[in-house]
Scaffold this motif. Structure first.
Motif, short mmCIF file in Angstrom:
data_model
loop_
_atom_site.label_atom_id
_atom_site.label_comp_id
_atom_site.label_asym_id
_atom_site.label_seq_id
_atom_site.Cartn_x
_atom_site.Cartn_y
_atom_site.Cartn_z
N GLN A 1 1.52 8.40 -11.04
CA GLN A 1 2.37 8.10 -12.18
C GLN A 1 1.92 8.79 -13.47
O GLN A 1 2.75 9.20 -14.28
CB GLN A 1 2.41 6.59 -12.40
N LEU B 1 22.56 -11.60 -22.37
CA LEU B 1 22.18 -10.96 -21.11
C LEU B 1 21.09 -11.76 -20.41
O LEU B 1 19.94 -11.79 -20.87
CB LEU B 1 21.69 -9.53 -21.36
N SER C 1 18.32 -12.32 -25.59
CA SER C 1 18.58 -12.03 -27.01
C SER C 1 19.88 -12.68 -27.43
O SER C 1 20.80 -12.82 -26.62
CB SER C 1 18.70 -10.52 -27.23
N TRP D 1 13.79 -14.32 -22.59
CA TRP D 1 14.04 -13.15 -23.45
C TRP D 1 15.52 -12.89 -23.66
O TRP D 1 15.92 -11.75 -23.87
CB TRP D 1 13.38 -11.88 -22.89
N GLY E 1 10.22 -9.07 -14.88
CA GLY E 1 10.41 -8.24 -16.07
C GLY E 1 10.89 -6.88 -15.63
O GLY E 1 12.05 -6.71 -15.26
N SER E 2 9.96 -5.92 -15.60
CA SER E 2 10.34 -4.59 -15.12
C SER E 2 10.86 -4.65 -13.69
O SER E 2 11.78 -3.93 -13.33
CB SER E 2 9.12 -3.66 -15.17
N GLN F 1 12.17 -3.55 -24.35
CA GLN F 1 13.50 -4.04 -24.01
C GLN F 1 14.32 -2.95 -23.34
O GLN F 1 14.09 -1.77 -23.57
CB GLN F 1 14.22 -4.56 -25.26
N TRP G 1 15.09 -14.70 -29.38
CA TRP G 1 15.46 -14.94 -27.98
C TRP G 1 15.56 -16.44 -27.71
O TRP G 1 15.24 -17.25 -28.57
CB TRP G 1 14.38 -14.47 -27.03
N THR H 1 11.13 -0.59 -19.96
CA THR H 1 9.95 -0.16 -20.73
C THR H 1 9.85 1.36 -20.67
O THR H 1 10.39 2.01 -19.76
CB THR H 1 8.65 -0.75 -20.16
N MET I 1 18.99 -11.63 -17.66
CA MET I 1 18.39 -10.86 -16.56
C MET I 1 16.93 -11.25 -16.36
O MET I 1 16.53 -11.73 -15.32
CB MET I 1 18.48 -9.36 -16.84
N SER I 2 16.11 -11.05 -17.39
CA SER I 2 14.66 -11.24 -17.23
C SER I 2 14.31 -12.70 -16.97
O SER I 2 15.00 -13.60 -17.42
CB SER I 2 13.93 -10.79 -18.49
N GLU J 1 7.51 3.11 -19.75
CA GLU J 1 6.88 3.56 -18.49
C GLU J 1 7.92 3.64 -17.37
O GLU J 1 7.99 4.63 -16.63
CB GLU J 1 5.74 2.62 -18.09
C1 LIG Z 1 13.23 -7.33 -28.20
C2 LIG Z 1 13.48 -7.64 -26.78
C3 LIG Z 1 14.75 -8.07 -26.40
C4 LIG Z 1 15.00 -8.38 -25.09
N1 LIG Z 1 16.25 -8.85 -24.75
C5 LIG Z 1 16.49 -9.20 -23.48
C6 LIG Z 1 17.76 -9.75 -23.12
O1 LIG Z 1 18.64 -9.92 -23.96
N2 LIG Z 1 17.94 -10.13 -21.84
C7 LIG Z 1 16.98 -9.96 -20.89
O2 LIG Z 1 17.24 -10.29 -19.76
N3 LIG Z 1 15.77 -9.45 -21.19
C8 LIG Z 1 15.50 -9.08 -22.47
N4 LIG Z 1 14.25 -8.58 -22.79
C9 LIG Z 1 13.23 -8.53 -21.77
C10 LIG Z 1 12.95 -7.10 -21.27
O3 LIG Z 1 13.97 -6.70 -20.41
C11 LIG Z 1 11.57 -7.11 -20.59
O4 LIG Z 1 10.63 -7.30 -21.59
C12 LIG Z 1 11.28 -5.83 -19.86
O5 LIG Z 1 12.09 -5.69 -18.73
C13 LIG Z 1 9.81 -5.74 -19.45
O6 LIG Z 1 9.41 -6.86 -18.77
P1 LIG Z 1 8.09 -7.66 -19.18
O7 LIG Z 1 8.16 -7.91 -20.63
O8 LIG Z 1 7.98 -8.80 -18.29
O9 LIG Z 1 6.92 -6.63 -18.96
P2 LIG Z 1 6.27 -6.22 -17.58
O10 LIG Z 1 7.32 -5.81 -16.63
O11 LIG Z 1 5.32 -7.26 -17.11
O12 LIG Z 1 5.48 -4.97 -18.01
C14 LIG Z 1 4.20 -4.99 -18.66
C15 LIG Z 1 3.66 -3.58 -18.70
O13 LIG Z 1 3.50 -3.07 -17.37
C16 LIG Z 1 4.19 -1.86 -17.24
N5 LIG Z 1 4.78 -1.71 -15.91
C17 LIG Z 1 5.45 -2.61 -15.18
N6 LIG Z 1 5.88 -2.06 -14.04
C18 LIG Z 1 5.49 -0.78 -14.06
C19 LIG Z 1 5.66 0.31 -13.18
N7 LIG Z 1 6.34 0.23 -12.03
N8 LIG Z 1 5.12 1.49 -13.54
C20 LIG Z 1 4.43 1.61 -14.70
N9 LIG Z 1 4.24 0.63 -15.55
C21 LIG Z 1 4.78 -0.57 -15.23
C22 LIG Z 1 5.31 -1.94 -18.27
O14 LIG Z 1 5.82 -0.68 -18.60
C23 LIG Z 1 4.60 -2.61 -19.41
O15 LIG Z 1 3.86 -1.64 -20.09
C24 LIG Z 1 13.97 -8.27 -24.12
C25 LIG Z 1 12.72 -7.81 -24.50
C26 LIG Z 1 12.46 -7.51 -25.81
C27 LIG Z 1 11.10 -7.05 -26.18
#
Ligand SMILES: Cc1cc2nc3c(=O)[nH]c(=O)nc-3n(C[C@H](O)[C@H](O)[C@H](O)COP(=O)(O)OP(=O)(O)OC[C@H]3O[C@@H](n4cnc5c(N)ncnc54)[C@H](O)[C@@H]3O)c2cc1C
Lengths: 390, 377
Positions: B277, A125, A160, A158, A133-134, A369, A210, A372, A127-128, A374
């Protein structure tokens, strides 16, 4: 209201169980945690495919079995219960196939679906990204039209299972001028195309969970764009619901749960089995209670799917809950093990095959993953409860 | 697998909701906390007339022949409304045990009068140890010719002050193993030697101390078998625990809805607090606890209804709902701010009832032990 499975469903469960028991007996795999996402076994995936258990819910017209989501739930429940190595087909079966069926062209269906069904397409996948991220919609990987092709430039991270993927599901920007949600498209492309570089990322447990995937002028035919151009973000939303809806969120570490209960029964402290210690009994009972609650929250999601509705806040709720359970399980397991809880697989004296320390570390990522906790609570609050946007 | 109510159950739910909105406003609830009887005989009569009290009794005993699951639907709405009424005592603690363990004659004698609302029942089970195990039954019933003489003190008996009959759980055989020497008696509440004193409780529930001072009960008033009462009581405890869960689910659902509504209406910093939130996440957590309680509760209710063994599912439901309710209340108060902590606000009823319900018919620790046993620990 009816809280039991039909006889037919029970028979299917038994069929899956028999298969898994036989595999275990033959030593084709060892039960392990995270096996649905990290358990690489093309042979196992082939066997599952051979039984028609990939694409179980897809329409028969596309080679699926046209079975219910409840049947798939039963299948996954049994797989997860024994920690079977299902990573080679999990993503494709769970979300990519459905997505192609929903949005793909006939040509895409003919090309990809049979490969998934045969257990030959291990789809990662993409995406990220570093800056997405989020806030997935802020992704920057570009797909620029060039005649009958797109040229892809950018970086995913990321991803996987990247070390064994044959195909990449990719979301990329096709209209940089449009508002960010409205300029994204979906592609499913081969992972070995010229210009793709895959660099492993090691996770907190030390495994190659990853990769970063770099795209440098990667040329793909326009035929690989899935669905409507620039509507990708809206197409994904459904897929994300499926991604987060399943029992793997609750049962990814089920082998640890089994093992720690067994450990408490068999281990004596001061001449008494740990299981007779009230504190230990109650910790384990509490886990069992929490587990059963999670199961019902996930069953609800599946029932919603079988009603033909997209599970949205229901899936979000189930995932937040379930990943918290998994974290609690790992933490409790370590508490019960005490000093032994820090030992890792392969160490002298390690209990429960090192699954406790592994899960403790791996579970930190569960609440990140696939959305999140949140972000998922936002979904429950806004879409489930109708609270106003912030 | 299907988690939805049938059309008839949805209908029953709607009728119950509408009736209780109309007949059980919070003014009534408030009044009844201070009221000596603690319920409105008028509303009680109307409930009987609607067929609710006899809902789960077979038609030949003047009931509606409906299931425990239907009863669950009704109890959920009563919990939502905080209905003060002897329904729980009379139906769950009195009628159902008679239906299960009574002789044909006893069923003929008592069930129609329960269903019609004429007769109020309750169960005198717990004693000063305040536990729900067989070892805690120390009130004695001694055989004396055709009668039994009951002596001892029961505690936390709901609605004993208004009951016409008490089902009294007494020890009849001290030589037998703890669970084998217990008998259930149907005791006329006006018998000589019974004294009930209402205790003062957090939620205004009318829980009583009932002193039995050489109370004479005819031998024909034994419910079920002599010395064989504990198996009946085990079943009653399961049903009562699930029935409490149903009330709690209704109450929690109402608390969630009140809280979400308040979050959408209250403004601070020029915006609805529901747009913050932190508040949204509290509400999401509440909703998760409510749904988890709902599904485990209905799973247990369904299994009871189907006559399936379900000690583990009951234990899971009660352990979870009691503790979930506490979390839900805490967050509800947090979202409401100070206004929710006033005696004039409706939230306080739910906070109080939730705590009382969590304690009654087995708390989290009690049921964790049962789950542990069922796990083979
Ligand atoms: C084990 C694992 C497997 C994964 N596998 C894949 C994969 O196969 N393909 C892929 O594309 N991605 C993958 N990911 C990535 C995953 O999708 C991202 O980690 C996730 O979307 C969060 O993005 P970030 O890590 O950049 O955190 P961030 O988005 O930077 O978030 C950091 C913190 O800020 C908070 N936050 C952010 N925005 C908001 C909001 N609007 N309101 C409240 N809080 C907020 C978050 O909840 C979190 O606590 C994987 C991640 C993990 C841990």
């Amino acid at each position: 209201m009816d809280f039991k499975f039909t006889e037919e469903q029970e028979r299917f469960r038994q069929e899956v169980r028999n298969f898994l028991e036989e595999e275990l007996k033959q030593g084709s795999f060892q039960p392990s945690c995270d096996a649905w996402i990290q358990g690489y076994s093309p042979e196992f995936t082939k066997k599952v495919a051979h039984r028609g258990w990939i694409g179980l819910t897809w329409p028969k017209a596309y080679g699926g079995q046209g079975r219910s989501n409840i049947d798939r739930l039963i299948l996954t429940e049994e797989m997860l219960r024994c920690g079977a190595p299902a990573a080679c087909h999990w993503f494709a079966d769970r979300q990519i196939g459905r997505s192609i069926i929903a949005f793909g062209t006939e040509e895409q269906k003919q090309e990809l679906l049979p490969r998934i069904l045969r257990g030959e397409a291990y789809v990662g996948l993409g995406m990220s990204e570093p800056e997405a991220g989020s806030d997935l919609a802020s992704l920057q990987t570009r797909a620029t039209a060039d005649g009958d092709d797109y040229i892809i430039d950018g970086q995913k991270m990321w991803t996987s299972c990247a070390r064994f993927m044959t195909d990449i599901y990719l979301v990329a920007r096709t209209d940089p001028a449009a508002p960010k949600q409205r300029g994204i498209s979906e592609f499913v492309i081969r992972a070995n195309l010229p210009g793709i570089t895959i660099t492993p990322t090691i996770d907190i447990t030390g495994s190659e969970a990853w990769a970063e995937v770099f795209f440098d002028g990667v040329r793909v035919s326009k035929n690989y764009l899935v669905g409507e151009k620039n509507r990708g973000f809206y197409q994904i939303l459904n897929q994300l619901d499926y991604e987060r809806a399943g029992l793997e969120r609750l049962m990814g570490n089920y082998p640890l749960f089994d093992a720690i209960v067994q450990f408490a029964r068999e281990t004596k402290r001061n001449g008494r089995p740990l299981a007779e210690d009230t504190l230990v009994r109650h910790k384990l009972a509490q886990l069992q209670i929490e587990f059963e609650v999670g199961r019902l929250l996930i069953y609800r999601v599946v029932l919603v799917m079988d009603e033909g509705r997209a599970p949205n806040w229901e899936a979000a709720m189930a995932k937040v809950y379930s990943t918290a359970f998994e974290q609690h399980l790992a933490n409790m397991a370590i508490e019960i093990l005490g000093l032994y809880g820090q030992l890792v697989a392969g160490s002298k004296w390690v209990p429960v095959a090192g699954m406790a320390s592994h899960s403790y570390l791996a579970s930190k990522g569960y609440s990140l993953q696939a959305g999140t906790s949140e972000i998922l609570r936002n979904i429950v609050a806004l879409r489930g409860l109708g609270l106003p946007e912030s | 697998m299907n988690f939805t109510l049938s059309e008839e159950q949805e209908m029953l739910k709607k009728i119950a909701r509408d009736f209780l909105i109309d007949k059980c406003p919070k003014t009534l609830v408030r009044e009844m906390v201070a009221d000596e009887k603690g319920y409105s005989p008028e509303v009680w009569r109307e409930m009987a007339r609607l067929g609710w009290v006899g809902l789960a009794f077979p038609e030949k005993y003047g009931g509606n022949g409906m299931s425990f699951l239907d009863l669950a639907v009704l109890l959920e709405e009563m919990g939502r409304a905080c209905l003060p009424s002897p329904f729980f005592s009379t139906v769950v603690l009195g009628g159902l045990p008679i239906l299960e363990a009574g002789s044909e004659e006893q069923k003929q004698q008592y069930l129609p009068r329960i269903g019609s609302g004429e007769t109020i029942f309750t169960l005198a089970l717990t004693e000063t140890s305040a536990r729900y195990d067989a070892a805690s039954i120390n009130v004695k019933a001694m055989a004396d010719k055709e009668t039994y003489v009951i002596s001892g003190t029961k505690l936390f008996v709901p609605d004993a002050h208004i009951a016409d009959y008490l089902l009294c759980v007494a020890r009849t055989n001290e030589a037998a193993a703890t669970e084998n020497g217990i008998t259930l008696f149907i005791v006329d509440a006006r018998s000589q030697g019974i004294k009930s004193t209402v205790l003062r409780t957090i939620a205004g529930d009318k829980l009583c101390e009932v002193v039995f001072d050489r109370v004479r009960v005819p031998g024909k008033n034994i419910l079920g078998r002599l010395d064989g009462g504990w198996s009946v009581i085990s079943r009653v405890i399961e049903q009562a625990a699930v029935a409490k869960c149903c009330e709690m689910v209704g109450s929690m659902q109402q608390v969630l809805e009140m809280t979400v509504a308040y979050a959408k209406e209250r403004k601070q910093f020029d915006r609805h607090i529901g747009s913050f939130q932190a508040i949204q996440h509290y509400c999401a957590n509440m909703a998760t606890d409510v749904d988890g309680s709902r599904f485990t509760t209905y799973q247990a209710a369904w299994m009871l209804s189907e006559g399936l063994p379900c000690a583990k599912e009951v234990a899971i439901a009660k352990a979870w709902a009691g503790e979930a309710y506490s979390r839900v209340s805490t967050l509800a108060h947090q979202v409401h701010g100070a206004i929710g902590c006033t005696i004039d606000h409706d939230l306080q009823f739910y906070t109080k009832q939730g705590k009382a319900a969590a304690l009654t018919f087995g708390d989290g620790d009690f049921y964790r032990e049962i789950v542990a046993q069922k796990m083979g620990l």
